[in-house]
Scaffold this motif. Structure first.
Motif, short mmCIF file in Angstrom:
data_model
loop_
_atom_site.label_atom_id
_atom_site.label_comp_id
_atom_site.label_asym_id
_atom_site.label_seq_id
_atom_site.Cartn_x
_atom_site.Cartn_y
_atom_site.Cartn_z
N SER A 17 -26.33 -1.39 -1.02
CA SER A 17 -26.80 -0.81 -2.52
C SER A 17 -26.66 0.56 -2.44
O SER A 17 -26.95 1.31 -1.51
CB SER A 17 -28.23 -1.26 -2.82
N LEU A 18 -26.69 1.25 -3.92
CA LEU A 18 -26.66 2.53 -4.12
C LEU A 18 -27.01 2.33 -5.67
O LEU A 18 -26.88 1.53 -6.41
CB LEU A 18 -25.27 3.04 -4.13
N ILE A 19 -27.59 3.42 -5.93
CA ILE A 19 -27.94 3.86 -7.27
C ILE A 19 -27.46 5.10 -7.78
O ILE A 19 -27.52 6.35 -7.26
CB ILE A 19 -29.45 3.55 -7.59
N LEU A 20 -26.92 5.14 -8.82
CA LEU A 20 -26.33 6.38 -9.56
C LEU A 20 -27.04 6.66 -10.63
O LEU A 20 -27.61 5.78 -11.35
CB LEU A 20 -24.82 6.18 -10.04
N SER A 21 -27.11 8.05 -10.83
CA SER A 21 -28.01 8.53 -11.93
C SER A 21 -27.18 9.50 -12.62
O SER A 21 -26.46 10.27 -12.26
CB SER A 21 -29.30 9.14 -11.34
N CYS A 22 -27.27 9.59 -14.04
CA CYS A 22 -26.69 10.58 -14.67
C CYS A 22 -27.65 11.23 -15.87
O CYS A 22 -28.41 10.44 -16.58
CB CYS A 22 -25.72 9.75 -15.79
N ARG A 23 -27.62 12.36 -15.76
CA ARG A 23 -28.64 13.25 -16.33
C ARG A 23 -28.08 13.77 -17.90
O ARG A 23 -26.92 14.40 -17.71
CB ARG A 23 -29.12 14.48 -15.60
N ILE A 24 -28.48 13.56 -18.96
CA ILE A 24 -27.85 13.84 -20.23
C ILE A 24 -28.51 14.95 -20.90
O ILE A 24 -29.88 15.03 -20.78
CB ILE A 24 -27.54 12.62 -20.96
N HIS A 62 -16.34 -7.92 -16.00
CA HIS A 62 -16.61 -9.21 -15.08
C HIS A 62 -16.61 -8.85 -13.80
O HIS A 62 -17.35 -9.45 -13.06
CB HIS A 62 -15.19 -9.87 -15.27
N SER A 63 -16.16 -7.81 -12.92
CA SER A 63 -16.09 -7.65 -11.79
C SER A 63 -17.35 -7.33 -11.06
O SER A 63 -17.74 -7.47 -9.93
CB SER A 63 -15.05 -6.74 -11.15
N VAL A 64 -18.27 -6.79 -12.14
CA VAL A 64 -19.45 -6.35 -11.39
C VAL A 64 -20.69 -7.01 -12.10
O VAL A 64 -21.70 -6.86 -11.67
CB VAL A 64 -19.68 -4.83 -11.75
N LYS A 65 -20.49 -8.21 -13.25
CA LYS A 65 -21.74 -8.64 -13.49
C LYS A 65 -22.38 -9.46 -12.76
O LYS A 65 -21.88 -10.16 -11.74
CB LYS A 65 -20.89 -9.62 -14.68
N GLY A 66 -23.79 -9.42 -12.89
CA GLY A 66 -24.62 -9.95 -11.57
C GLY A 66 -24.83 -9.18 -10.45
O GLY A 66 -25.79 -9.36 -9.76
N ARG A 67 -24.18 -8.10 -10.29
CA ARG A 67 -24.28 -7.34 -8.99
C ARG A 67 -24.85 -5.89 -9.58
O ARG A 67 -25.69 -5.22 -8.77
CB ARG A 67 -23.19 -6.77 -8.41
N PHE A 68 -24.38 -5.46 -10.71
CA PHE A 68 -24.77 -4.02 -11.20
C PHE A 68 -25.56 -4.15 -12.27
O PHE A 68 -25.68 -5.29 -13.05
CB PHE A 68 -23.63 -3.23 -11.56
N GLN A 82 -27.73 0.79 -11.09
CA GLN A 82 -27.91 0.24 -9.70
C GLN A 82 -27.16 -1.02 -9.35
O GLN A 82 -26.61 -1.98 -9.99
CB GLN A 82 -29.24 -0.63 -9.85
N MET A 83 -26.48 -0.64 -8.24
CA MET A 83 -25.32 -1.22 -7.56
C MET A 83 -25.82 -2.05 -6.37
O MET A 83 -26.18 -1.49 -5.49
CB MET A 83 -24.06 -0.30 -7.25
N ASN A 84 -25.66 -3.48 -6.44
CA ASN A 84 -26.09 -4.38 -5.44
C ASN A 84 -24.94 -4.91 -4.95
O ASN A 84 -23.84 -5.15 -5.42
CB ASN A 84 -27.14 -5.15 -5.75
N SER A 85 -24.88 -5.50 -3.68
CA SER A 85 -23.97 -6.47 -3.05
C SER A 85 -22.70 -5.52 -3.33
O SER A 85 -21.54 -6.28 -3.56
CB SER A 85 -23.79 -7.82 -3.83
N LEU A 86 -22.47 -4.54 -2.81
CA LEU A 86 -21.33 -3.59 -2.94
C LEU A 86 -20.08 -4.21 -2.02
O LEU A 86 -20.29 -4.65 -0.90
CB LEU A 86 -21.58 -2.26 -2.51
N LYS A 87 -18.91 -4.09 -2.42
CA LYS A 87 -17.67 -4.54 -1.86
C LYS A 87 -16.81 -3.29 -1.66
O LYS A 87 -16.78 -2.50 -2.47
CB LYS A 87 -17.02 -5.67 -2.87
N VAL A 121 -17.40 2.14 -0.11
CA VAL A 121 -17.81 1.03 0.54
C VAL A 121 -16.87 0.63 1.70
O VAL A 121 -15.81 0.33 1.45
CB VAL A 121 -17.95 -0.06 -0.59
N SER A 122 -17.51 0.82 2.91
CA SER A 122 -16.62 0.34 3.93
C SER A 122 -16.79 -1.07 4.27
O SER A 122 -17.84 -1.92 4.18
CB SER A 122 -17.15 1.18 5.28
#
Length: 123
Positions: A17-24, A62-68, A82-87, A121-122
């Motif tokens: 998992s990773l979490i990205l943040s964007c400050r606006i 569609h490719s990230v639905k349920g994971r992000f 929030q990115m889980n179950s990364l591929k 993602v390795s």
């Protein structure tokens, strides 16, 4: 003018998992939907997930639905992914983007881009 600064990329193993943040920042930031796009080498930039200006409505590829999961904190002007179950196929440069008065998640309608953050993602 809207300024976007991303953080949180890095190297992670498949399934992690990773979490990205964007400050606006910017005087009219509240008028913009915010999205995350990614670009892999040799591929076009694609919309991953986008959120409305008030943080209520969301879209996912569609490719990230349920994971992000995308979320917007309107009090501190931050959007997280929030990115889980990364591929391995999630690898790419992730960009935060602002679209005025909408959140179409289509690159051609983006008004402002961040500088991007690398996610690898390795397998």
């Amino acid at each position: 003018q809207v300024q976007l600064v991303e953080s949180g990329g890095g190297l992670v193993q498949s399934g992690g998992s990773l979490i990205l943040s964007c400050r606006i920042s910017g005087a009219t930031a509240d008028d913009y939907g915010i999205g995350w796009f990614r670009q892999a080498p040799g591929k076009e930039r694609e919309g991953v997930s986008c959120i409305s200006s008030h943080g209520i409505s969301t879209k996912y590829a569609h490719s990230v639905k349920g994971r992000f999961t995308i979320a917007r904190n309107v009090n501190n002007n931050t959007v997280t992914l929030q990115m889980n179950s990364l591929k391995p196929e999630d690898t790419g440069v992730y960009y935060c983007a602002a679209e005025k008065n909408d959140y179409s998640c289509v690159a051609q309608w983006v008004n402002y881009w961040g500088q991007g953050t690398q996610v690898t993602v390795s397998s």
